[in-house]
Design a protein around this motif. Structure first.
Motif, short mmCIF file in Angstrom:
data_model
loop_
_atom_site.label_atom_id
_atom_site.label_comp_id
_atom_site.label_asym_id
_atom_site.label_seq_id
_atom_site.Cartn_x
_atom_site.Cartn_y
_atom_site.Cartn_z
N GLU A 166 36.53 42.91 40.19
CA GLU A 166 36.83 43.10 38.77
C GLU A 166 36.75 41.77 38.02
O GLU A 166 36.19 41.70 36.91
CB GLU A 166 38.23 43.72 38.61
CG GLU A 166 38.33 45.13 39.14
CD GLU A 166 39.77 45.59 39.33
OE1 GLU A 166 39.97 46.76 39.67
OE2 GLU A 166 40.70 44.77 39.16
N PHE A 167 37.28 40.71 38.63
CA PHE A 167 37.23 39.39 38.00
C PHE A 167 35.78 38.93 37.85
O PHE A 167 35.38 38.44 36.78
CB PHE A 167 38.02 38.38 38.85
CG PHE A 167 38.12 37.01 38.23
CD1 PHE A 167 39.22 36.67 37.45
CD2 PHE A 167 37.13 36.06 38.42
CE1 PHE A 167 39.32 35.41 36.87
CE2 PHE A 167 37.21 34.81 37.85
CZ PHE A 167 38.31 34.48 37.07
N LEU A 191 38.12 48.31 35.61
CA LEU A 191 38.26 47.18 34.70
C LEU A 191 38.65 47.64 33.31
O LEU A 191 39.53 47.06 32.67
CB LEU A 191 36.95 46.39 34.67
CG LEU A 191 36.93 45.07 33.89
CD1 LEU A 191 38.04 44.13 34.36
CD2 LEU A 191 35.57 44.40 34.05
N LYS A 238 42.36 48.57 33.07
CA LYS A 238 43.26 47.41 33.03
C LYS A 238 43.19 46.68 31.69
O LYS A 238 44.20 46.22 31.17
CB LYS A 238 42.94 46.46 34.17
CG LYS A 238 43.29 47.03 35.54
CD LYS A 238 43.04 46.03 36.66
CE LYS A 238 43.45 46.59 38.01
NZ LYS A 238 43.26 45.63 39.12
N LEU A 272 43.53 41.15 38.34
CA LEU A 272 42.25 41.76 38.73
C LEU A 272 41.93 41.47 40.19
O LEU A 272 42.31 40.43 40.73
CB LEU A 272 41.11 41.20 37.86
CG LEU A 272 41.21 41.41 36.35
CD1 LEU A 272 39.99 40.79 35.66
CD2 LEU A 272 41.33 42.88 35.99
N TYR A 285 33.91 50.51 39.41
CA TYR A 285 34.59 49.26 39.08
C TYR A 285 34.64 49.00 37.58
O TYR A 285 35.61 48.41 37.09
CB TYR A 285 33.95 48.08 39.82
CG TYR A 285 34.46 47.94 41.23
CD1 TYR A 285 35.66 47.28 41.49
CD2 TYR A 285 33.79 48.52 42.30
CE1 TYR A 285 36.15 47.17 42.77
CE2 TYR A 285 34.28 48.41 43.59
CZ TYR A 285 35.46 47.73 43.82
OH TYR A 285 35.96 47.63 45.10
#
Length: 233
Positions: free
Chosen positions: A164-165, A207, A210, A160, A203
């Motif tokens: 994103e994290f 996210l 992923k 990420l 975003y």
């Protein structure tokens, strides 16, 4: 002078003096640091959204947003990245102001390079110790380690960006709770100038792709007209 703790450490240097910025960057690269250079506070604040540094060397006097304000914005966003503030101001009040703004250490110019490197290593060691104490966050088959910044969905590792994290960490800290758009923007984009009206939706989309890359069930649910929530379908 090289130290094994520096081999994977990424350091952001923020200084408007190109001679100092470039020479310090060269010195740190010779010590095996991964280095990025920024000439003003605005570009540094934008860049660290996308890639979180392990430490920041921050000059106090910058042309746009001064180092004190940069430091304050980083801390208001909940970012605990170690900050070594460097400046020609040597009065006690100046040092106190820098530390109160959120700096972890304060070094007066002109400084000895060996001392700067030693202070930087000390900050990185303290960061490693504090991160080792952090608990892994879990929800369903999703895990996030705040210390190592590792994310897994089942047996799959997920890479990420910083934003994103930070988004996922916020959701995992507040499972099943509905977070409003304004809450998320304030907590994740709090110290930036122009988050933009569609940044959050973009975003969230990144996210989700992923997290659901292998057809896994969606965990980030849209609450129409309100915001988002981390919950099983």
């Amino acid at each position: 002078m090289s130290n094994s703790t520096t081999s994977t450490s990424y350091v952001a240097i923020v200084d408007d003096d190109p001679a100092i910025r470039n020479s310090l960057g060269r010195a740190l690269r010779m010590e095996n640091y991964d280095v990025e250079l920024y000439e003003d506070g605005s570009s540094a604040l934008r860049a660290i959204q996308l890639r979180a540094p392990d430490a920041i060397i921050l000059d106090l006097q910058l042309p746009d947003v001064d180092g004190l304000e940069v430091c304050r914005r980083i801390r208001r966003a909940g970012d605990a990245t170690p900050i070594l503030m460097v400046t020609a101001r040597d009065a006690v009040d100046d040092r106190v102001e820098g530390l109160d703004a959120g700096a972890d250490d304060y070094l007066v110019k002109p400084y000895d390079l060996a001392e700067l490197l030693a202070r930087l290593r000390a900050l990185l060691r303290r960061r490693q110790v504090s991160e080792g104490d952090e608990s892994v966050l879990r929800f369903e088959d999703l895990t996030l380690n705040p210390g190592t910044r590792e994310v897994r969905r089942g047996d799959r590792d997920i890479q990420l960006t910083k934003i994103e994290f930070d988004l996922l960490e916020l959701f995992l800290q507040n499972p099943r709770q509905v977070l409003t758009r304004d809450q998320i923007l304030d907590l994740v984009w709090g110290y930036t100038f122009d988050s933009g009206t569609n940044s959050l939706a973009v975003y969230i989309g990144y996210l989700r792709r992923k997290l659901e890359e292998n057809g896994e069930a969606s965990l980030i649910q849209t609450v129409r007209g309100v915001g988002y929530a981390l919950r099983a379908q």
